[in-house]
Scaffold this motif. Sequence first.
Motif, mmCIF file in Angstrom:
data_model
loop_
_atom_site.group_PDB
_atom_site.id
_atom_site.type_symbol
_atom_site.label_atom_id
_atom_site.label_comp_id
_atom_site.label_asym_id
_atom_site.label_seq_id
_atom_site.Cartn_x
_atom_site.Cartn_y
_atom_site.Cartn_z
ATOM 1 N N GLN A 11 6.159 -5.563 5.641
ATOM 2 C CA GLN A 11 6.519 -5.274 4.505
ATOM 3 C C GLN A 11 7.669 -6.072 3.926
ATOM 4 O O GLN A 11 8.700 -6.065 4.579
ATOM 5 N N SER A 23 11.736 -6.043 4.567
ATOM 6 C CA SER A 23 12.447 -4.898 4.346
ATOM 7 C C SER A 23 12.691 -4.161 6.054
ATOM 8 O O SER A 23 12.182 -4.701 6.825
ATOM 9 N N THR A 25 11.696 -1.504 6.757
ATOM 10 C CA THR A 25 10.330 -1.013 7.369
ATOM 11 C C THR A 25 9.500 -2.211 8.008
ATOM 12 O O THR A 25 8.921 -2.093 8.845
ATOM 13 N N GLY A 26 9.431 -3.326 7.294
ATOM 14 C CA GLY A 26 8.862 -4.515 7.728
ATOM 15 C C GLY A 26 9.131 -4.966 8.933
ATOM 16 O O GLY A 26 8.363 -5.414 10.053
ATOM 17 N N GLN A 29 7.762 -2.511 11.504
ATOM 18 C CA GLN A 29 6.422 -2.645 11.804
ATOM 19 C C GLN A 29 6.081 -3.683 12.733
ATOM 20 O O GLN A 29 5.264 -3.777 13.486
ATOM 21 N N ARG A 112 4.123 1.340 -9.528
ATOM 22 C CA ARG A 112 3.382 0.350 -8.672
ATOM 23 C C ARG A 112 1.867 0.585 -9.130
ATOM 24 O O ARG A 112 1.096 -0.702 -8.928
ATOM 25 N N VAL A 195 -3.192 -3.637 5.315
ATOM 26 C CA VAL A 195 -1.880 -2.987 5.634
ATOM 27 C C VAL A 195 -0.980 -4.008 6.252
ATOM 28 O O VAL A 195 -1.340 -4.922 7.153
ATOM 29 N N ASN A 196 0.253 -3.862 5.893
ATOM 30 C CA ASN A 196 1.325 -4.845 6.579
ATOM 31 C C ASN A 196 1.378 -4.678 7.877
ATOM 32 O O ASN A 196 1.329 -3.808 8.814
ATOM 33 N N GLU A 227 4.895 6.689 6.689
ATOM 34 C CA GLU A 227 5.926 5.539 5.951
ATOM 35 C C GLU A 227 5.710 4.396 6.529
ATOM 36 O O GLU A 227 6.078 3.433 5.762
ATOM 37 N N THR A 230 2.166 0.703 5.039
ATOM 38 C CA THR A 230 2.299 0.180 3.723
ATOM 39 C C THR A 230 1.439 -1.030 3.364
ATOM 40 O O THR A 230 0.771 -1.819 4.056
ATOM 41 N N TYR A 231 1.580 -1.294 1.832
ATOM 42 C CA TYR A 231 0.493 -2.540 1.329
ATOM 43 C C TYR A 231 1.170 -3.556 0.914
ATOM 44 O O TYR A 231 0.505 -4.349 0.236
ATOM 45 N N ARG A 232 2.476 -3.718 0.614
ATOM 46 C CA ARG A 232 2.932 -4.630 0.058
ATOM 47 C C ARG A 232 4.371 -4.903 0.690
ATOM 48 O O ARG A 232 4.873 -6.017 0.957
#
Length: 232
Positions: A11, A23, A25-26, A29, A112, A195-196, A227, A230-232
Amino acid sequence: MGSIYLIRHGQASFGADDYDVLSPTGVRQAEVLGQHLAKLGVRLDRCISGSLRRQQHTAQAALQHIEHAPVLEIDDAFNEFDTDAVIRSLVPGILDEQPEALDILRNGANNRAEFQRLFAKLIERWISGEHDRPDLQSWQAFVAQVEGGLQRILERADSRQNIAVFTSGGTITALLRLITEVPARKAFELNWQIVNTSLSLLKFRGREVTLASFNSHLHLQLLKAPELITYR
């Protein structure tokens, strides 16, 4: 047969001043992906990334969990297309029917669903080829760029290698178009589902390439943490 793992970046910072940064989150991931590949015992012979920071950071965060990971190579062919340029060039053409488009696109992080609706409309115009401009890379030119990167991989590979490519959703979409010959519009319908840090697997022998799996994100699903999907 050899394997090419197409890995979408983690992400990024959607809505921030600089999108090209993972991020928190990224980063998580990417770490989970690396741990998952290590548990599976995947041995990588080559690792390639586009030159975008979000792609390289994803690779670095994942590869630190894989023993004997090869040195990361950089190839601009696997960069994402310039989404900002697509928006800037094509949004004037929809303002008559979508007068609110500029406000929506400027505040995409706060709306979004509407952002995605308008962005998909602009992508349809881009891939149609009917709105090409000298100052904007065309869809066909972008596909040719990605094809060049794939051919460079195949030229150096043997049929037993496992190769990871850390890239972006649009690049994966272009590869789907090349390999499966699915129409560009249908390919982008699949794009919106990527998905990321998901894995799409290509199998190859010589110059022959087939799609073996698409958009696997089991490494995220197993954590039962929605959570992280994510897709972006």
